[in-house]
Design a protein around this motif. Structure first.
Motif, short mmCIF file in Angstrom:
data_model
loop_
_atom_site.label_atom_id
_atom_site.label_comp_id
_atom_site.label_asym_id
_atom_site.label_seq_id
_atom_site.Cartn_x
_atom_site.Cartn_y
_atom_site.Cartn_z
N THR A 5 0.83 -1.20 0.00
CA THR A 5 0.00 0.00 0.00
C THR A 5 0.87 1.26 0.00
OG1 THR A 5 -0.26 -0.09 2.42
CG2 THR A 5 -2.02 -1.09 1.07
N LYS A 31 -2.27 -9.56 3.37
CA LYS A 31 -2.31 -8.65 2.23
C LYS A 31 -3.39 -9.15 1.28
CE LYS A 31 1.64 -7.59 0.38
NZ LYS A 31 2.89 -7.57 -0.40
N SER A 33 -6.53 -7.73 -1.90
CA SER A 33 -7.11 -6.64 -2.68
C SER A 33 -8.20 -7.22 -3.57
CB SER A 33 -6.05 -5.95 -3.54
OG SER A 33 -5.59 -6.83 -4.55
N PHE A 143 -11.98 -0.43 -5.93
CA PHE A 143 -10.99 -1.44 -5.55
C PHE A 143 -10.33 -1.07 -4.24
CE2 PHE A 143 -11.74 -2.39 -9.86
CZ PHE A 143 -11.39 -3.72 -10.05
N VAL A 144 -10.17 -2.07 -3.38
CA VAL A 144 -9.54 -1.87 -2.08
C VAL A 144 -8.24 -2.68 -2.02
CG1 VAL A 144 -10.86 -3.74 -0.96
CG2 VAL A 144 -9.88 -1.91 0.43
N TYR A 145 -7.26 -2.12 -1.34
CA TYR A 145 -5.95 -2.74 -1.14
C TYR A 145 -5.64 -2.66 0.34
CZ TYR A 145 -5.94 -1.86 -6.10
OH TYR A 145 -6.30 -1.84 -7.42
N SER A 157 -8.76 -0.55 -10.80
CA SER A 157 -7.69 -1.48 -10.43
C SER A 157 -6.35 -0.84 -10.69
CB SER A 157 -7.82 -2.78 -11.23
OG SER A 157 -6.73 -3.63 -10.95
#
Length: 159
Positions: A5, A31, A33, A143-145, A157
């Motif tokens: 991140t 980790k 995503s 999108f989530v990371y 993305s």
């Protein structure tokens, strides 16, 4: 899925939202995503289970539990659903339980904390709507990371 991140923030800072809420990690995957799917509930996990059973493989379920720490919105049974359906992860603005069992699942699971008390089962809440917590508007399809450094969201993305 090799990312940090911190590196994504360095490269895409103008496109990102950084979550201001700190979470604890409960799944063995630190980790993760993917595209966001959402649920908004309060001390009731019926819609959480329905979402886990139906959202696409690889998605991240973002649960706005109102920040309540009075009961758990996810335990070992729901964690197993997320794992078996190959979801990328679950982010809970609320609590989990059965933390030892969740730790054995190869799934990303982060939450505010743990509480052994189960939630109500009334089916109240909303799915697939924008939710807001941690200074972020979490929108389905964004999108989530997430990793050890924090949680960030982008409208597309980045990987």
């Amino acid at each position: 899925m090799d990312f940090k991140t911190a590196d994504l923030c360095d490269e895409y800072s103008k496109e990102l939202l950084v979550c201001q809420q700190e979470f604890k990690s409960y799944g063995s995957r630190r980790k993760f995503s993917g595209p966001i799917s959402t649920v908004r509930v309060f001390e009731d996990n019926v819609l959480v289970k329905e979402a886990l059973e139906s959202i696409p493989e690889g998605n991240v379920l973002v649960v706005d539990g109102g920040g309540s720490k009075r009961c758990a919105l996810m335990g070992d049974r729901l964690g197993e659903i997320a794992h078996s359906r190959k979801l990328a992860g679950v982010i809970i603005y609320g609590c989990v339980r059965d933390t030892l069992e969740l730790g054995g699942l190869e799934t990303g699971i982060i939450a505010l904390g743990s509480n052994p008390l189960k939630s109500k089962k009334e089916g109240k809440g909303d799915r697939d709507i924008p939710v807001t917590f941690g200074g972020i508007d979490w929108k389905p399809g964004d999108f989530v990371y997430a990793d050890e450094d924090g949680v960030i969201v982008a409208s597309r993305s980045l990987l």
